[in-house]
Design a protein around this motif. Structure first.
Motif, PDB file in Angstrom:
ATOM      1  N   PHE A 177      -7.951  -5.344   3.350  1.00 20.36           N
ATOM      2  CA  PHE A 177      -8.550  -4.151   2.436  1.00 20.36           C
ATOM      3  C   PHE A 177      -8.598  -4.830   1.084  1.00 20.36           C
ATOM      4  CE2 PHE A 177      -6.780  -0.146  -0.048  1.00 20.36           C
ATOM      5  CZ  PHE A 177      -7.956   0.215  -0.007  1.00 20.36           C
ATOM      6  N   ALA A 178      -7.612  -5.502   0.689  1.00 22.44           N
ATOM      7  CA  ALA A 178      -7.510  -6.289  -0.593  1.00 22.44           C
ATOM      8  C   ALA A 178      -8.785  -7.131  -0.898  1.00 22.44           C
ATOM      9  CB  ALA A 178      -6.177  -7.008  -1.000  1.00 22.44           C
ATOM     10  N   ASP A 225      -9.344  -3.920   6.793  1.00 22.46           N
ATOM     11  CA  ASP A 225     -10.337  -3.534   5.896  1.00 22.46           C
ATOM     12  C   ASP A 225     -10.812  -2.128   6.679  1.00 22.46           C
ATOM     13  OD1 ASP A 225     -12.398  -3.064   4.388  1.00 22.46           O
ATOM     14  OD2 ASP A 225     -13.526  -4.715   5.155  1.00 22.46           O
ATOM     15  N   PRO A 226     -10.625  -1.100   5.882  1.00 21.62           N
ATOM     16  CA  PRO A 226     -11.299   0.247   6.608  1.00 21.62           C
ATOM     17  C   PRO A 226     -12.563   0.468   6.415  1.00 21.62           C
ATOM     18  CG  PRO A 226     -10.275   0.337   4.414  1.00 21.62           C
ATOM     19  CD  PRO A 226      -9.880  -0.786   4.638  1.00 21.62           C
ATOM     20  N   PHE A 227     -13.226  -0.691   5.621  1.00 23.18           N
ATOM     21  CA  PHE A 227     -14.475  -0.539   5.278  1.00 23.18           C
ATOM     22  C   PHE A 227     -15.471  -1.332   6.410  1.00 23.18           C
ATOM     23  CE2 PHE A 227     -13.043   0.243   1.035  1.00 23.18           C
ATOM     24  CZ  PHE A 227     -13.618   1.308   0.774  1.00 23.18           C
ATOM     25  N   PRO A 243     -12.979   5.147   4.015  1.00 25.81           N
ATOM     26  CA  PRO A 243     -13.013   5.550   5.522  1.00 25.81           C
ATOM     27  C   PRO A 243     -11.778   5.412   6.402  1.00 25.81           C
ATOM     28  CG  PRO A 243     -14.377   3.517   5.066  1.00 25.81           C
ATOM     29  CD  PRO A 243     -13.709   4.266   3.740  1.00 25.81           C
ATOM     30  N   ASN A 244     -11.773   5.669   7.440  1.00 29.57           N
ATOM     31  CA  ASN A 244     -10.637   4.975   8.388  1.00 29.57           C
ATOM     32  C   ASN A 244      -9.390   5.499   7.697  1.00 29.57           C
ATOM     33  OD1 ASN A 244     -12.587   4.217  10.406  1.00 29.57           O
ATOM     34  ND2 ASN A 244     -12.876   2.384   9.360  1.00 29.57           N
ATOM     35  N   LYS A 245      -9.199   6.317   7.386  1.00 31.35           N
ATOM     36  CA  LYS A 245      -7.736   6.853   6.802  1.00 31.35           C
ATOM     37  C   LYS A 245      -6.619   6.573   7.597  1.00 31.35           C
ATOM     38  CE  LYS A 245      -9.514   9.827   3.193  1.00 31.35           C
ATOM     39  NZ  LYS A 245     -10.529   9.739   3.114  1.00 31.35           N
ATOM     40  N   GLU A 246      -6.821   6.859   8.891  1.00 26.61           N
ATOM     41  CA  GLU A 246      -5.702   6.693   9.966  1.00 26.61           C
ATOM     42  C   GLU A 246      -5.289   5.239  10.022  1.00 26.61           C
ATOM     43  OE1 GLU A 246      -8.661   7.887  10.385  1.00 26.61           O
ATOM     44  OE2 GLU A 246      -8.513  10.144  10.887  1.00 26.61           O
ATOM     45  N   LEU A 247      -6.373   4.266   9.844  1.00 33.75           N
ATOM     46  CA  LEU A 247      -5.707   2.687   9.724  1.00 33.75           C
ATOM     47  C   LEU A 247      -4.968   2.447   8.805  1.00 33.75           C
ATOM     48  CD1 LEU A 247      -6.414   0.075  10.960  1.00 33.75           C
ATOM     49  CD2 LEU A 247      -8.424   0.129   9.367  1.00 33.75           C
ATOM     50  N   LEU A 293       0.826  -1.071  -0.210  1.00 37.02           N
ATOM     51  CA  LEU A 293      -0.173   0.082  -0.186  1.00 37.02           C
ATOM     52  C   LEU A 293       1.106   1.178   0.004  1.00 37.02           C
ATOM     53  CD1 LEU A 293      -2.901   1.233   0.203  1.00 37.02           C
ATOM     54  CD2 LEU A 293      -2.663   1.187   2.710  1.00 37.02           C
ATOM     55  N   ARG A 294       0.952   1.795  -1.213  1.00 39.10           N
ATOM     56  CA  ARG A 294       1.790   3.070  -1.409  1.00 39.10           C
ATOM     57  C   ARG A 294       1.369   4.399  -0.927  1.00 39.10           C
ATOM     58  NH1 ARG A 294       1.971   0.227  -6.147  1.00 39.10           N
ATOM     59  NH2 ARG A 294       3.807  -0.842  -6.607  1.00 39.10           N
ATOM     60  N   LYS A 295       0.005   4.581  -0.924  1.00 36.32           N
ATOM     61  CA  LYS A 295      -0.672   5.695  -0.499  1.00 36.32           C
ATOM     62  C   LYS A 295      -2.049   5.608   0.063  1.00 36.32           C
ATOM     63  CE  LYS A 295      -2.365   7.591  -4.964  1.00 36.32           C
ATOM     64  NZ  LYS A 295      -2.143   8.724  -5.697  1.00 36.32           N
ATOM     65  N   VAL A 296      -2.557   6.416   0.898  1.00 33.99           N
ATOM     66  CA  VAL A 296      -3.926   6.205   1.381  1.00 33.99           C
ATOM     67  C   VAL A 296      -4.999   6.737   0.386  1.00 33.99           C
ATOM     68  CG1 VAL A 296      -5.660   6.816   3.161  1.00 33.99           C
ATOM     69  CG2 VAL A 296      -3.315   6.359   3.667  1.00 33.99           C
ATOM     70  N   PRO A 297      -5.879   6.071  -0.341  1.00 34.54           N
ATOM     71  CA  PRO A 297      -6.839   6.453  -1.179  1.00 34.54           C
ATOM     72  C   PRO A 297      -7.739   7.571  -0.720  1.00 34.54           C
ATOM     73  CG  PRO A 297      -6.759   4.204  -1.308  1.00 34.54           C
ATOM     74  CD  PRO A 297      -6.095   4.567  -0.060  1.00 34.54           C
ATOM     75  N   ASP A 298      -8.346   8.483  -1.636  1.00 37.05           N
ATOM     76  CA  ASP A 298      -9.072   9.657  -1.159  1.00 37.05           C
ATOM     77  C   ASP A 298     -10.517   9.292  -0.762  1.00 37.05           C
ATOM     78  OD1 ASP A 298      -7.049  11.606  -1.393  1.00 37.05           O
ATOM     79  OD2 ASP A 298      -7.621  11.912  -3.488  1.00 37.05           O
TER      80      ASP A 298
END
Length: 544
Positions: free
Chosen positions: A129-130, A120-122, A102-106, A94-99
């Motif tokens: 996540f995958a 899984d941020p959802f 949710p739960n971007k801090e995670l 995971l290179r960057k956090v998508p816009d």
């Protein structure tokens, strides 16, 4: 049409799916691999984001080539002569956090972990996540009826099924470096390695120099994030490969015969082709397709949000129309915005209706022929659904809905249609378009409608039309109505230079748009009495 006729016509067809399939036939003149295994088609997906219209078009176009190849060798989908693999690269870090999550801090706390090991941020119960995004991909592909096999990179690495191919990468490490290093900036060369080890201390995918200790055993040596020199296996999920090397390894390990990709991956395709050859494999056949553009001609970007999503298209148009719009000229860029949908819907049905009248060679160039067969539908050698038509155009539905304005509902449109075509004759396809017409009209037509007042000569022509309609029965046929509209427009006293001017006046004064339907069909659908009300409203605007 016999299967023999189809094979002969397919092998000389100029339609692009057949042109692509013909290159595959040159690879395998007997229509099969030497070992008898199925010819393998592949599409790729990066689960760092949700599946989108680019994912759809790649799977659709690859499916079209697959079906074209089957036609050329006289095979049916159920014969198992081909396979389509939808591959998810979920071992990528995971290179960057998508816009759009949710739960971007995670996600921020789990950067550089393999996507299959990021929580899984959802919070939908998926193990990663995958896994969440892979489930969305499969749901997405299943919705459109694609026939495919799903393979996750995470499963292949962790289960050891990629281990033999990884050993070959380790054996050819220097050859791969010789291919890749000249393509890199000097600073990048210092840290580049074909193998990306996974840190035993943090679990992250590392971009560090790697020394191959024992290729046969799969052992590598590298310096971990904490400065410790580590010697560990690269097998069994303890490493993944750099993107271009990974792509080549996948071709080699799976025996991929066909994979298309976007123009932005042209260089990757060149380097991966060299690497798979160094591994002892063969680069797949495949075309390089152009990208989608927005209505301003700018490249669509997920981060900009200037594209059109699958969900948006299906809110305002049908699945078939999306496939139809994507079908032509994959090597040419296409503008993708909501304004292209209505014409795509009507053009699709025109092409589909035309199929039964066409000679075989023309059918094979007809987009509807390919789309009807895309998901495995076969009736002998015929495309199912060929010759089907709609009783009204989508454009006419939109015009009806726009006239109804705020009162346009699916129920209202159904009532008008059933009075026009007969009760119980609304097909499932037409039912879908009723719903999308209401949505399109509400969101894009009603806010822009502006009915102008008629000029003096236009008002005289409208009065003449109204006089005719006053004596016309409600069930007057569309052709009779159309003929009378023509006759009124031709009269010298009304002063129209061309019939086009008359029809434009009708559209602008009655419908509030510059373009419109065949007026005879519209009047028959909307009703004679209702049309007279529109004329009265237009004439009243001219007097105010």
């Amino acid at each position: 049409m016999s299967m023999t006729d189809l094979i002969e016509a397919a092998r000389v067809s100029k339609a692009w799916p057949f042109q692509e399939a013909q290159r595959l036939l040159k690879r395998y003149p007997d229509g099969a691999k030497p070992d008898g295994s199925p010819v393998l088609f592949e599409t790729g997906y990066g689960p760092s984001g949700l599946p989108h219209i680019g994912t759809f078009q790649e799977v659709l176009r690859t499916t079209l080539v697959r079906r074209a190849f089957e036609a050329m060798i006289g095979a049916k989908p159920e014969d198992g002569k081909t396979r389509l693999v939808a591959f998810s690269d979920d071992m990528d870090g995971l290179r960057k956090v998508p816009d759009n999550v949710p739960n971007k801090e995670l996600l921020e706390a789990n950067l550089h972990l393999p996507l299959s090991r990021v929580p899984d941020p959802f919070e939908k119960g998926h193990e990663s996540f995958a896994a969440h995004n892979n489930a969305k991909l499969r749901e997405f592909l299943d919705r459109f009826g694609f026939q495919y096999e799903f393979i996750a990179s995470n499963d292949m690495y962790n289960s050891g099924r990629f281990d033999d191919a990884l050993r070959q990468v380790l054996r050819k490490n220097q050859d791969i470096l010789d291919i890749m290093l000249p393509t890199l900036r000097e600073e990048r060369r210092k840290t580049y390695s074909p193998i990306l080890p996974i840190s035993p201390s943090t679990g992250r995918v590392l971009q560090v120099p790697v020394e191959v200790v024992d290729a046969e055993a799969g052992t590598v040596r590298f310096t971990d994030e904490d400065g410790t020199v580590v010697e560990q296996s690269a097998l069994g999920g303890m490493s993944k490969l750099q993107w271009k090397v990974d792509w080549a390894m996948r071709w080699y390990a799976l025996g991929v015969d066909y994979e298309m990709y976007g123009k932005d991956l042209t260089d990757s395709g060149i380097q991966s082709g060299k690497i798979v050859k160094a591994l002892g494999g063969r680069k797949p056949e495949g075309l390089i397709y152009e990208m989608f553009l927005d209505q301003n001609g700018e490249k669509i970007s997920k981060s900009k949000g200037n594209g059109l999503s699958i969900e948006e298209w299906l809110t305002y148009g049908s699945e078939e129309s999306l496939g139809f719009y994507i079908f032509p000229n994959p090597k040419s860029a296409k503008q993708l915005h909501v304004g292209v949908i209505p014409r795509a819907v009507d053009d699709y049905w025109q092409f589909r209706e035309r199929l039964v009248e066409q000679a075989l060679d023309k059918q094979l160039g007809n987009p509807a022929w390919h789309l009807l067969r895309a998901n495995g539908g076969f009736e002998g050698s015929e495309a199912p659904g060929a010759g089907d038509s709609l009783p009204v155009t989508y454009g006419l539905l939109l015009n009806l809905a726009s006239v109804l304005g705020a009162e346009a509902t699916e129920e209202n449109l159904r009532d008008y249609l059933e009075s026009y075509i007969g009760a119980g004759k609304i097909t499932p396809e037409l039912a879908v378009l009723i719903g999308t017409a209401v949505a399109y009209t509400r969101d894009y037509i009603v806010p822009t409608l502006e009915k102008r007042a008629p000029t003096d000569n236009e008002a005289e022509a409208l009065r003449a039309l109204d006089a005719y309609l006053a004596d016309a029965a409600e069930d007057t046929g569309a052709e009779d109505l159309q003929t009378q509209v023509y006759e009124i427009g031709k009269r010298e006293e009304h002063g129209f230079a061309t019939l086009r001017d008359w029809f434009k006046a009708l559209y602008q004064t009655l419908l509030g748009s510059d373009q419109g339907p065949r007026m005879g069909s519209f009047i028959a659908l909307y009703g004679v009495a209702n049309t007279r009300k529109l004329i009265a409203e237009a004439l009243a605007r001219g007097q105010s």
